[in-house]
Write an enzyme that holds these catalytic residues in place. Structure first.
Site, mmCIF file in Angstrom:
data_model
loop_
_atom_site.group_PDB
_atom_site.id
_atom_site.type_symbol
_atom_site.label_atom_id
_atom_site.label_comp_id
_atom_site.label_asym_id
_atom_site.label_seq_id
_atom_site.Cartn_x
_atom_site.Cartn_y
_atom_site.Cartn_z
ATOM 1 N N ASP A 424 -23.655 -34.711 15.231
ATOM 2 C CA ASP A 424 -24.662 -33.808 15.784
ATOM 3 C C ASP A 424 -25.352 -33.071 14.629
ATOM 4 O O ASP A 424 -24.952 -33.179 13.476
ATOM 5 C CB ASP A 424 -23.976 -32.827 16.731
ATOM 6 C CG ASP A 424 -24.919 -32.211 17.750
ATOM 7 O OD1 ASP A 424 -26.145 -32.386 17.622
ATOM 8 O OD2 ASP A 424 -24.427 -31.549 18.687
ATOM 9 N N GLU A 427 -30.472 -33.687 11.961
ATOM 10 C CA GLU A 427 -31.904 -33.861 11.701
ATOM 11 C C GLU A 427 -32.264 -33.702 10.214
ATOM 12 O O GLU A 427 -33.232 -34.359 9.814
ATOM 13 C CB GLU A 427 -32.706 -32.866 12.558
ATOM 14 C CG GLU A 427 -32.650 -33.120 14.044
ATOM 15 C CD GLU A 427 -31.315 -32.747 14.664
ATOM 16 O OE1 GLU A 427 -30.895 -33.411 15.620
ATOM 17 O OE2 GLU A 427 -30.684 -31.798 14.168
ATOM 18 N N ASP A 507 -30.584 -31.641 23.709
ATOM 19 C CA ASP A 507 -30.265 -30.445 24.494
ATOM 20 C C ASP A 507 -31.237 -30.272 25.657
ATOM 21 O O ASP A 507 -32.162 -29.451 25.604
ATOM 22 C CB ASP A 507 -30.274 -29.209 23.599
ATOM 23 C CG ASP A 507 -29.199 -29.263 22.526
ATOM 24 O OD1 ASP A 507 -28.227 -30.013 22.707
ATOM 25 O OD2 ASP A 507 -29.344 -28.561 21.508
#
Length: 841
Positions: A424, A427, A507
């Site tokens: 997770d 990015e 999300d």
């Protein structure tokens, strides 16, 4: 004002919008004039597999990698950059086919066995057509390729009836026409329908027109933009702020073939472990060992089938990756072994940020510093950013040695018994920088086989950083356990990332609108290589109403990854919340997923061989379903296909309870739940699409089976690790092109790569009075769990029937008049068998 001047003004306006999208400051009028236009022809040279064209100092090289795959590389300064790529396979880039050179007074180019490439000598306008003269793509008239310093933009003609799909899970409708997008990975918490950019950058899309499909991949890792007619009605464009012009055209004409080409070019997804297709329960967070055990125990007590449980960051000590908080999880390894005995697999999060805690005995930090594995500031110091553990450092995944180091960090967690890993925040997300990620000027030292060793800024690396994180994880797990299939779930990625990880849409929120957004996001992910994907069922942010959670869990049961997840501030979303009535509906759909597991796993195996997604838009299976060739999905709301055979048709606005129309391609369809034919006259109708009205109750999700389908199914189990008790069910839905298949193996190891698998092929033939079923011989050496086949033939109405096998052996059968199905059980003959069901009237 002349036409040329008007075009120049338009160009400047477009560039202003592009530069804003790239995040640059608004250029001065002097900057706006600094355009270099590629619109003059100097010379050309034929190549064995293409052509090279010169325009002053600029060079354009167009190569045929295959008869249906064309590569276009362009350089402004006369020399092409290194032939290296994070997205495409070197074996594909080096492939070539011979072409036939073609030229006339006005054009130069070549022809393959499938396409024709032309470059106009007057204006350098490039066009690609099929051999029947149908234009597949052409440069927009009056809109030549343009450079603005290092930035570039390519303009293509956009026909009024062309539609565009892909670019990963960009938010919004399935069709990208009329929209524009920026590719720049970002932590898009609380994204909404208009949010852009989001987590992934996959610069690949399909253009679909009149039943012909072309794939386009722009292989450029810098911040890029794609505009599908938002700026100018009849022009679409793509470009990047820096880097090489290197794009590929992949011709179908059918969309399946384009996706096969894309998998050939960028790589296939691996065959996932079987358990990853089961129901997955997650939350941020199950914060203690007792909480996790309690969830596991209740799933088994309530007899809700499940395979995976997730641990979010709170299982770690002070949120530090690769640690375990032994106060919250005092018997971590023992807990994992106990859960495995209950047939649960645990997936643990391992974010890529490493806590910067010198002198604390934190091995990931100490070994990372010793190995020089972290990205650095321009002055040579290690970059430190604030994330969940506090001050953190970030691995330089552009270095092979760093990826190997990262992969080695998993040894302890794998040894403890963790089954899968969740990358997770990659990015990457950074809390305390103005751009919420690693600053642009942070240094990466590329040291990768096939690449020149060099130092570059994060700006070039950013969009593929998350992919290389998941690559390091996947490769590391495979090195630690070479015979076990890794399961990696990543949030950020780039083109080609499907080689290493599954993904999810990030999300999302507990709203009806986000439930609607789920389907086009997952479909476009599948069209972009990521066929193994899911959404946070129920919505990550917020607390759903009972009806919303139930509808979402119904839909999730027919999506590739079925993971229920929620954040800390949200209410719990486990299947039993909201009471027995809602739980019963939710359980029913999860149970149906497990009964369909042989079909679902077979479809996943097909994905690993062909690149075809598990979850499919209608036009992928029915590219010519409408009279004018436009994709049927544009009329069909949020319908989708699960594999070849199942059509799922949720209500577009279920919160309203309105009646809506389901669009069915004009073949016959069976109701999955009742077995009834829904459109008996479809085969004789001249219409290309049938519509039927629906108003399903809360407990009902319309699912249809395509005629000619043969579905393998199994008795209900509580997990994929439980051996089904009873025969394999073979459901036969007679009709056109009647076929089916089954793939099985041990579900966990790499033994299937050595022939330890089972493949069965089925086919049937229907006459007015009979159905002939062919069960093929067993292929492969794997021994399945069943000894018998329970065959169900749908659409059967004869009360006087006879079932015979090989040697005219009569087989006992039973007819269910209400469901129009005849059923019988036969031994599974490894050599295969011919069966005939005939009416005695």
């Amino acid at each position: 004002m002349t036409e040329r001047r008007w075009r120049f003004v338009l160009v400047v306006l477009v560039w202003l919008s592009i530069l804003n999208a790239y995040g640059s400051s608004t250029p001065s009028s002097k900057d706006a004039k600094n355009l270099y236009v590629l619109d003059t022809f100097s010379t050309s040279s034929p190549l064995p597999n293409g052509i090279e064209v010169r325009s002053g100092q600029a060079v354009m090289r167009i190569l045929a990698l295959r008869d249906d795959v064309i590569r276009i590389r362009i350089s402004r300064d006369g020399s092409l950059p290194e032939d290296a790529s994070w997205a495409t396979l070197s074996s594909a880039r080096q492939n070539q086919v011979e072409v036939t050179a073609e030229s006339d007074v006005g054009t130069v180019g070549f022809q393959t066995k499938l396409v024709r490439v032309r470059v106009n000598k007057e204006n350098l306008r490039l066009s690609v057509s099929d051999l029947n003269g149908n234009i597949l793509q052409e440069d927009a008239a009056g809109w030549p390729l343009e450079f603005h310093d290092k930035e570039f933009q390519i303009y293509k003609h956009m026909p009024a009836d062309e539609h565009y799909f892909g670019l990963g899970d960009k938010v919004g409708p399935l069709d990208r026409r009329g929209l524009s997008f920026t590719l720049w990975n970002i932590d898009a918490y609380n994204f909404q329908e208009s949010t852009d950019p989001i987590y992934k950058s996959i610069p690949f899309f399909l253009s679909v027109r009149a039943g012909r499909t072309l794939g386009v991949l722009l292989d450029n890792t810098w911040r890029s933009t794609f505009d599908f007619g938002k700026q100018t009605e009849n022009v679409y464009s793509f470009g990047a702020e820096n880097g090489a012009i290197d794009y590929y055209l992949l011709y179908g004409p059918d969309p399946k073939h384009v996706l096969n080409d894309y998998a050939w070019l960028t790589g296939l997804p691996p065959l996932p472990p079987l358990w990853s297709l089961g129901y997955q329960q997650s939350r941020y967070s199950y914060e203690t060992e007792s909480q996790l055990r309690s969830v596991a125990d209740r799933l088994r007590k309530e007899r809700i089938p499940a395979d995976a449980l997730y641990l979010d960051i709170d299982y770690q000590k002070q949120n530090r990756p690769f640690t375990v908080d032994t106060e919250k999880f005092p018997r971590f390894a023992t807990m994992l072994q106990d859960l495995k005995k209950q047939n649960f697999h645990v997936v643990a999060i391992t974010d890529l940020h490493i806590a910067a805690v010198p002198g604390a005995g934190y091995v990931p930090y100490d070994s990372g510093v010793a190995g020089d594995h972290f990205v650095k500031n321009p002055d040579g110091s290690i970059f430190v950013g604030q994330v969940w553990p506090g001050p953190s450092v970030f691995p330089d995944f552009t270095r092979q040695s760093t990826r190997e180091w990262w992969g080695s960090l998993y040894k302890s967690l794998v040894s403890d018994g963790v089954s899968g890993f969740w990358n997770d925040m990659n990015e990457p997300s950074v809390f305390n920088t103005p751009n919420k990620t690693i600053p642009d000027d942070v240094q990466h030292r590329i040291d990768e086989p096939g690449f020149e060793k060099r130092t570059t800024t994060h700006r070039e690396v950013h969009d593929m950083y998350g992919m290389e994180n998941s690559r390091a994880t996947y490769d590391g797990l495979l090195k630690i356990s070479p015979d076990q299939r890794p399961f990696v779930l990543t949030r950020a990625s780039y083109a080609g990332g499907q080689r290493y990880a599954a993904t999810w849409t990030g999300d999302d929120s507990s709203t009806w609108n986000h439930l609607r957004l789920t389907t086009p996001m997952l479909l476009n992910l599948g069209l972009s290589g990521f066929g193994l994907a899911g959404a946070d069922v129920g919505g990550f942010i917020g607390t759903p109403s009972p009806e919303l959670l139930t509808r979402w869990m119904e839909l999730g049961a027919f999506q590739p990854i079925d993971r229920n997840h929620s954040e800390k501030s949200a209410g719990h979303k486990e299947p039993w919340v909201h009471g027995p009535e809602q739980e019963g509906i939710r359980r029913h759909y999860i149970e149906e997923r497990y009964k369909l597991m042989p079909y679902l796993y077979t479809t996943a195996e097909e994905m690993s061989r062909t690149g075809l997604p598990i979850m499919r838009p209608l036009f992928l299976e029915f590219p010519n379903a409408t009279a004018d060739g436009h994709p049927l999905d544009l009329d069909a709301g949020n319908e989708f296909l699960l594999g070849r055979s199942l059509l799922i048709a949720p209500a577009p606005f279920p919160e309203r309870g309105d009646e809506y129309k389901v669009s069915l391609p004009a073949v016959r369809w069976y109701d999955y739940w009742t077995g009834q034919l829904t459109n008996k006259d479809a085969s004789s109708s001249s219409a290309m699409v049938d519509t039927i009205p629906m108003r399903p109750a809360l407990k009902d999700l319309p699912v249809f089976v395509r005629e000619g389908s043969i579905l393998p199914m199994q008795p209900l189990t509580q997990s994929t690790g439980e051996i089904p008790n009873g025969p394999l069910t073979v459901r036969v839905y007679p009709g056109k092109d009647c076929q089916g298949s089954l793939y099985q193996d041990d579900g966990n190891t790499m033994a299937y790569t050595h022939g330890e698998f089972l493949r069965l092929k089925f086919s049937c033939e229907q006459t007015p009075t009979s159905v002939k079923l062919q069960i093929g011989p067993h292929e492969g050496s794997y021994k399945p769990w069943w000894k018998e086949l329970h065959v169900e033939v749908y659409g059967w109405n004869s009360s006087s029937s006879r079932v015979t096998g090989d040697n005219a052996l009569v087989i006992k059968s039973a007819l269910d008049n209400s469901r129009h199905v005849i059923s019988f059980t036969v031994p599974d003959n490894v050599a295969g068998e011919h069966l005939e069901i005939s009416s005695q009237h």
